[in-house]
Design a protein around this motif. Structure first.
Motif: not given
Length: 519
Positions: A66, A258-260, A255-256, A262-263, A64, A155
């Protein structure tokens, strides 16, 4: 009480099961199915289902990108632990306009104090909570920050990596400690009995004189004191940008990750933020060929009860191809076919004892201490070389043996040796990729270079398709180049560069004859 005993034996509890010798006799006598041979399945027993190996990974590598250009690549893998890291398109090849050795310096400074963490100890304690370890490695074209830890702590791990890469403090005390660490490593490099790291530096410097992958990977002694925060920040501003990075992870859900990302990695300003336009070195490697010699007394390199004899080390290389080209796979097979190693290696075919450098060199010339083939490949070039070691008095003969092996590469390629080399390459690839950190590095490097990843079964298919004509073709192309030569030790008997070049241009690989009036 007797009534209770009767109830226990035959009532609600059912009949008591008998164990011991009588039961063993009953079941071991084959009384249940006396006429069924061992080669036939037992009647009434479900058909067994066996595990199968199809050579393909069940999980694709997901990628992915960003909004800021950062790529996130992940490969799922069962297990409690994961390996996550950031790979950056930055290394010693990009230091042409900077002080040589910046990447080496940054490698030693990695995982020191950051905006969130006051010291390296704090970082290590944070990782310890998740059973984690960290590492940083800088090569000629890539810098890699990696952490292996419990997947539940993802995380915290991504937060830590983002802080280490984008918010390092680079305090005066840490820079001074790094100067000492670099100084020690340079001294160790010159003193260690194994000369391979030093020879690798020398052969690159000879092959790509003063450009890209030929630049120093280690910080020169004269530059150690010149390294400071300003110099490091000027380099980081140009090369540590999101579009030159890949966040790679193995053993976690995509997905996990990618979420981290972005954060913690989207919209974050690095500590060296500047409005100056970036100046990226996009130089393409220029193969020059040439020779680099280092006269050195090797007589006392390894003392003790079993000292290593005084040796002279020679490495001869020729340009191959980049890992992006189709010829990369035939070159990898050729390198495996040449193989080699030390004269004291032991083992069977799996240890390379049936490779050409063993059969043609080490098994025939007992005085040769080592003969090993290496293949270095980058995004725009490559280098296939042979390293050999022997007594200083036999250097000329040793060089001729190696040049003859280069010429013989262009000759007949036996089906048996080719199949053995291909099988060995496949098995080495698959065995290495059983290790989670190796999968992580493979995912990160491939996505950094190509935005995608070839899976192991695809690579095995490409290896299987290599034919004898492919080997001959790539060798013929390689032999048209000037050689690169690195020589270390007592070089009294070393042939001239022109003679080595003439040998590699001849039909039999022999050095020109020398006639002396006086011995």
């Amino acid at each position: 009480m007797a009534a209770n005993m009767v109830r226990f034996r035959g009532g609600a509890w059912g009949p008591v099961r008998r164990f011991g010798l009588a039961a063993y006799r009953k079941y071991s006598s084959g009384g249940g199915c006396p006429n069924v041979p061992l080669t036939s399945p037992l009647p009434g027993v479900p058909k067994p289902v066996f595990a199968t190996v199809d050579g393909q990974e069940k999980f694709e590598t997901k990628v992915t990108t960003l909004e800021n250009g950062l790529r996130i690549a992940s490969q799922n893998k069962f297990g409690q632990f994961c390996t996550v890291g950031i790979l950056i398109n930055s290394g010693s090849r990009h230091e042409a306009k900077y002080l040589s050795g910046i990447s080496h310096f940054l490698e030693k400074l990695a995982f020191s104090s950051t905006a969130q963490f006051g010291s390296k100890d704090e970082i290590l304690l944070t990782l310890e909570k998740h059973g984690g370890i960290c590492d940083c490695q800088a090569s000629r074209d890539t810098t890699m920050y990696a952490v292996s830890a419990d997947a539940k702590g993802l995380d915290s791990v991504v937060n830590l990596l983002a802080d280490v890469v984008l918010q390092p403090r680079l305090s005066d005390e840490e820079i001074e400690m790094t100067r000492m660490a670099v100084q020690f490593e340079l001294e160790d490099l010159n003193m260690r009995p194994d000369p391979e790291p030093l020879l690798t530096e020398m052969i690159h410097a000879a092959a790509y004189r003063e450009n890209t992958v030929g630049l120093n990977r280690f910080c020169p002694v004269e530059n150690i004191e010149k390294m400071d925060r300003k110099v490091l920040h000027s380099y980081l501003q140009n090369y540590y940008s999101p579009d030159r990075m890949v966040l790679a992870g193995v053993g976690i859900e995509h997905e996990q990750l990618v979420e981290c990302a972005r954060k913690y990695l989207l919209g974050v300003d690095p500590v060296w933020k500047s409005d100056k336009p970036k100046q990226i070195d996009k130089s393409v490697a220029q193969y020059t060929g040439g020779i680099i010699k280092l006269e050195k007394d090797m007589s006392d390199v390894s003392l003790g009860p079993t000292p290593i004899p005084e040796l002279t080390h020679i490495m001869i290389g020729l340009e191959s191809c980049s890992f992006l080209e189709e010829d990369f796979i035939p070159f990898a097979v050729l390198n495996m076919m040449m193989g080699g190693g030390g004269s004291f290696s032991a083992g069977g075919p799996g240890k390379g004892m049936f490779t050409r450098l063993y059969l043609n060199v080490l098994n025939r010339h007992h005085w040769m201490y080592n003969a090993t083939s290496y293949h270095h490949s980058y995004e725009d070039t490559g280098l296939l070389c042979i390293h050999a070691s022997a007594d200083p008095r036999q250097v000329r003969e040793m060089v001729e043996i190696i040049t003859r092996e280069f010429i013989l590469m262009a000759g007949a390629v036996g089906e048996v040796e080719l199949e053995r080399a291909k099988t060995q390459l496949k098995s080495m690839l698959m065995m290495n990729l059983e290790s989670r950190p190796v999968i992580f590095e493979d995912v990160g490097r491939q996505v950094l270079a190509t935005n995608t990843r070839k899976l192991p079964h695809e690579l095995c298919s490409l290896i299987g398709n290599v034919k004898p004509n492919d080997i001959k073709r790539v060798v013929a192309k390689m032999l048209r180049n000037k050689p690169a030569v690195a020589a270390l030790g007592d070089l009294t008997e070393l042939p001239t560069y022109e003679h080595i070049q003439a040998a590699l241009s001849s039909k039999d690989g022999r050095l020109p004859r020398m006639y002396r009036l006086f011995r």
